[in-house]
Design a protein around this motif. Structure first.
Motif, PDB file in Angstrom:
ATOM      1  N   THR A  92       1.241  16.926  -5.338  1.00 15.48           N
ATOM      2  CA  THR A  92       2.046  16.970  -4.122  1.00 15.48           C
ATOM      3  C   THR A  92       2.139  15.601  -3.460  1.00 15.48           C
ATOM      4  N   THR A  93       1.013  14.913  -3.342  1.00 15.11           N
ATOM      5  CA  THR A  93       1.038  13.606  -2.669  1.00 15.11           C
ATOM      6  C   THR A  93       1.652  12.527  -3.564  1.00 15.11           C
ATOM      7  N   ARG A  94       1.636  12.733  -4.878  1.00 19.70           N
ATOM      8  CA  ARG A  94       2.374  11.816  -5.761  1.00 19.70           C
ATOM      9  C   ARG A  94       3.872  11.892  -5.457  1.00 19.70           C
ATOM     10  N   ALA A  95       4.358  13.101  -5.319  1.00 18.64           N
ATOM     11  CA  ALA A  95       5.771  13.285  -4.984  1.00 18.64           C
ATOM     12  C   ALA A  95       6.083  12.692  -3.611  1.00 18.64           C
ATOM     13  N   SER A  96       5.139  12.832  -2.689  1.00 16.03           N
ATOM     14  CA  SER A  96       5.303  12.289  -1.339  1.00 16.03           C
ATOM     15  C   SER A  96       5.399  10.764  -1.383  1.00 16.03           C
ATOM     16  N   LEU A  97       4.514  10.125  -2.154  1.00 14.34           N
ATOM     17  CA  LEU A  97       4.537   8.668  -2.252  1.00 14.34           C
ATOM     18  C   LEU A  97       5.826   8.188  -2.900  1.00 14.34           C
ATOM     19  N   GLN A  98       6.288   8.880  -3.927  1.00 15.27           N
ATOM     20  CA  GLN A  98       7.530   8.479  -4.582  1.00 15.27           C
ATOM     21  C   GLN A  98       8.707   8.577  -3.610  1.00 15.27           C
ATOM     22  N   LYS A  99       8.765   9.634  -2.840  1.00 11.88           N
ATOM     23  CA  LYS A  99       9.853   9.774  -1.864  1.00 11.88           C
ATOM     24  C   LYS A  99       9.753   8.678  -0.805  1.00 11.88           C
ATOM     25  N   PHE A 100       8.561   8.376  -0.384  1.00 11.48           N
ATOM     26  CA  PHE A 100       8.312   7.315   0.607  1.00 11.48           C
ATOM     27  C   PHE A 100       8.871   5.987   0.106  1.00 11.48           C
ATOM     28  N   VAL A 101       8.513   5.607  -1.110  1.00 11.38           N
ATOM     29  CA  VAL A 101       8.968   4.339  -1.680  1.00 11.38           C
ATOM     30  C   VAL A 101      10.485   4.355  -1.877  1.00 11.38           C
ATOM     31  N   ARG A 102      11.009   5.451  -2.414  1.00 10.60           N
ATOM     32  CA  ARG A 102      12.444   5.546  -2.711  1.00 10.60           C
ATOM     33  C   ARG A 102      13.306   5.574  -1.457  1.00 10.60           C
ATOM     34  N   SER A 103      12.685   5.862  -0.318  1.00 12.49           N
ATOM     35  CA  SER A 103      13.422   5.840   0.950  1.00 12.49           C
ATOM     36  C   SER A 103      13.501   4.440   1.539  1.00 12.49           C
ATOM     37  N   GLY A 104      12.903   3.462   0.845  1.00 15.65           N
ATOM     38  CA  GLY A 104      12.977   2.080   1.303  1.00 15.65           C
ATOM     39  C   GLY A 104      11.764   1.588   2.051  1.00 15.65           C
ATOM     40  N   LYS A 105      10.656   2.335   1.974  1.00 19.16           N
ATOM     41  CA  LYS A 105       9.434   1.947   2.673  1.00 19.16           C
ATOM     42  C   LYS A 105       8.617   0.974   1.818  1.00 19.16           C
ATOM     43  N   GLY A 106       7.471   0.529   2.359  1.00 15.89           N
ATOM     44  CA  GLY A 106       6.658  -0.479   1.692  1.00 15.89           C
ATOM     45  C   GLY A 106       5.265   0.003   1.350  1.00 15.89           C
ATOM     46  N   VAL A 107       4.691  -0.582   0.303  1.00 15.03           N
ATOM     47  CA  VAL A 107       3.316  -0.317  -0.099  1.00 15.03           C
ATOM     48  C   VAL A 107       2.591  -1.635  -0.266  1.00 15.03           C
ATOM     49  N   VAL A 108       1.378  -1.706   0.253  1.00 16.44           N
ATOM     50  CA  VAL A 108       0.512  -2.873   0.075  1.00 16.44           C
ATOM     51  C   VAL A 108      -0.749  -2.412  -0.628  1.00 16.44           C
ATOM     52  N   GLY A 109      -1.119  -3.114  -1.690  1.00 17.06           N
ATOM     53  CA  GLY A 109      -2.365  -2.831  -2.389  1.00 17.06           C
ATOM     54  C   GLY A 109      -3.336  -3.974  -2.191  1.00 17.06           C
ATOM     55  N   VAL A 110      -4.571  -3.645  -1.879  1.00 15.83           N
ATOM     56  CA  VAL A 110      -5.608  -4.653  -1.682  1.00 15.83           C
ATOM     57  C   VAL A 110      -6.732  -4.418  -2.681  1.00 15.83           C
ATOM     58  N   HIS A 111      -7.080  -5.442  -3.419  1.00 14.72           N
ATOM     59  CA  HIS A 111      -8.200  -5.468  -4.360  1.00 14.72           C
ATOM     60  C   HIS A 111      -8.186  -4.266  -5.297  1.00 14.72           C
ATOM     61  N   ALA A 112      -9.027  -3.261  -5.076  1.00 13.15           N
ATOM     62  CA  ALA A 112      -9.209  -2.190  -6.054  1.00 13.15           C
ATOM     63  C   ALA A 112      -8.080  -1.171  -6.079  1.00 13.15           C
ATOM     64  N   ALA A 113      -6.999  -1.424  -5.353  1.00 10.88           N
ATOM     65  CA  ALA A 113      -5.853  -0.514  -5.449  1.00 10.88           C
ATOM     66  C   ALA A 113      -5.285  -0.474  -6.861  1.00 10.88           C
ATOM     67  N   THR A 114      -5.612  -1.466  -7.687  1.00 10.57           N
ATOM     68  CA  THR A 114      -5.206  -1.450  -9.100  1.00 10.57           C
ATOM     69  C   THR A 114      -6.198  -0.688  -9.966  1.00 10.57           C
ATOM     70  N   ASP A 115      -7.313  -0.274  -9.398  1.00  9.47           N
ATOM     71  CA  ASP A 115      -8.337   0.491 -10.120  1.00  9.47           C
ATOM     72  C   ASP A 115      -8.158   1.972  -9.799  1.00  9.47           C
ATOM     73  N   SER A 116      -6.949   2.449  -9.968  1.00 15.78           N
ATOM     74  CA  SER A 116      -6.612   3.787  -9.497  1.00 15.78           C
ATOM     75  C   SER A 116      -5.461   4.368 -10.299  1.00 15.78           C
ATOM     76  N   GLU A 117      -5.414   5.692 -10.374  1.00 10.09           N
ATOM     77  CA  GLU A 117      -4.280   6.429 -10.944  1.00 10.09           C
ATOM     78  C   GLU A 117      -3.941   5.975 -12.368  1.00 10.09           C
TER      79      GLU A 117
END
Length: 244
Positions: A92-117
């Motif tokens: 459910t939250t994967r779909a939420s994040l995809q809609k968030f990004v596709r609506s033109g919003k922004g995401v910032v990843g810090v350090h271990a955000a690449t150690d995920s999913e």
């Protein structure tokens, strides 16, 4: 007396409304971990709240997955993933994040955000890479290869830095690299060679993404250069304003 009290309440409400409207943008800081948990996370949250006060944007911090529900997430302009690890998004939250990004919003990843999913290819493309390995904490030369971005305007071409130095796999070839690690200046674990990105940005699936591998050590969250670097990335991801 009653009229005076009502007037005071109305004035307070107006001031509160003006304060909210004066915010540049709204940021949600999410630092849930399902793997290794970084000691610096509490310092990061405190620093980001102070940054919001100083730079006039609102910050809400949480580790409750319910904040990622679509109706809540869409209230924000930027999602900041601070050293999140493991699988933190369900279907459910994967779909939420995809809609968030596709609506033109922004995401910032810090350090271990690449150690995920690790089982979600869309996340890999969005965040820009997956964590591979890191050596012991060391000092190295960071090469600022793009000084025309809000996150790097203030940095020297050669930036001496001490941190836990991430190496990556499955790097999205479409990322725009801002900072490279000079592997000749420290002892690598596995290494990425001459092209070893440590910070990048890109437009992705309708939204904007900024990532920095820095921020493992507690001292980073008190370092002016790092905090300016991070704020520039947050501002870019949140606003999408032109900067060149």
């Amino acid at each position: 007396m009653k009229k005076s009290l009502i007037s005071s309440i109305l004035i307070l409400m107006l001031l509160m409304s003006a304060s909210v409207s004066a915010q540049q943008f709204r940021a949600l800081v999410f630092s849930k971990t399902a793997g290794f948990r970084h000691q610096s996370i509490p310092n990061a949250v405190v620093a980001l709240k102070k940054m919001g006060t100083k730079q006039v944007f609102s910050v809400h911090a949480s580790e409750d997955p319910r904040v990622l529900a679509e109706e809540n997430l869409m209230k924000y302009d930027v999602l900041i993933l601070v050293s999140s690890t493991g699988t933190i998004f369900d279907e459910t939250t994967r779909a939420s994040l995809q809609k968030f990004v596709r609506s033109g919003k922004g995401v910032v990843g810090v350090h271990a955000a690449t150690d995920s999913e690790y089982d979600w290819p869309w996340y890999n493309e969005m965040i820009g890479a997956y964590f591979l390995a890191h050596p012991a904490q060391q000092t190295l030369r960071l090469e600022v290869v793009d000084q025309d971005h809000p996150s790097t305007w203030h940095l020297p071409k050669n930036w001496m830095w001490t941190d836990e130095l991430y190496e990556f796999r499955d790097i999205n070839p479409n990322i725009k690299v801002l900072i490279n690690a000079d592997e000749t200046t420290y002892e690598v674990a596995r290494g990425n060679g001459a092209n070893h990105p440590m910070a990048w940005y890109h437009e992705f699936d309708g939204g904007r993404v900024f990532y920095t591998a820095l921020g493992h050590v507690d001292s980073a969250w008190e370092d002016d250069d790092f905090l300016k670097h991070l704020y520039g990335g947050i501002w870019y991801a949140a606003t999408g304003e032109p900067f060149d």
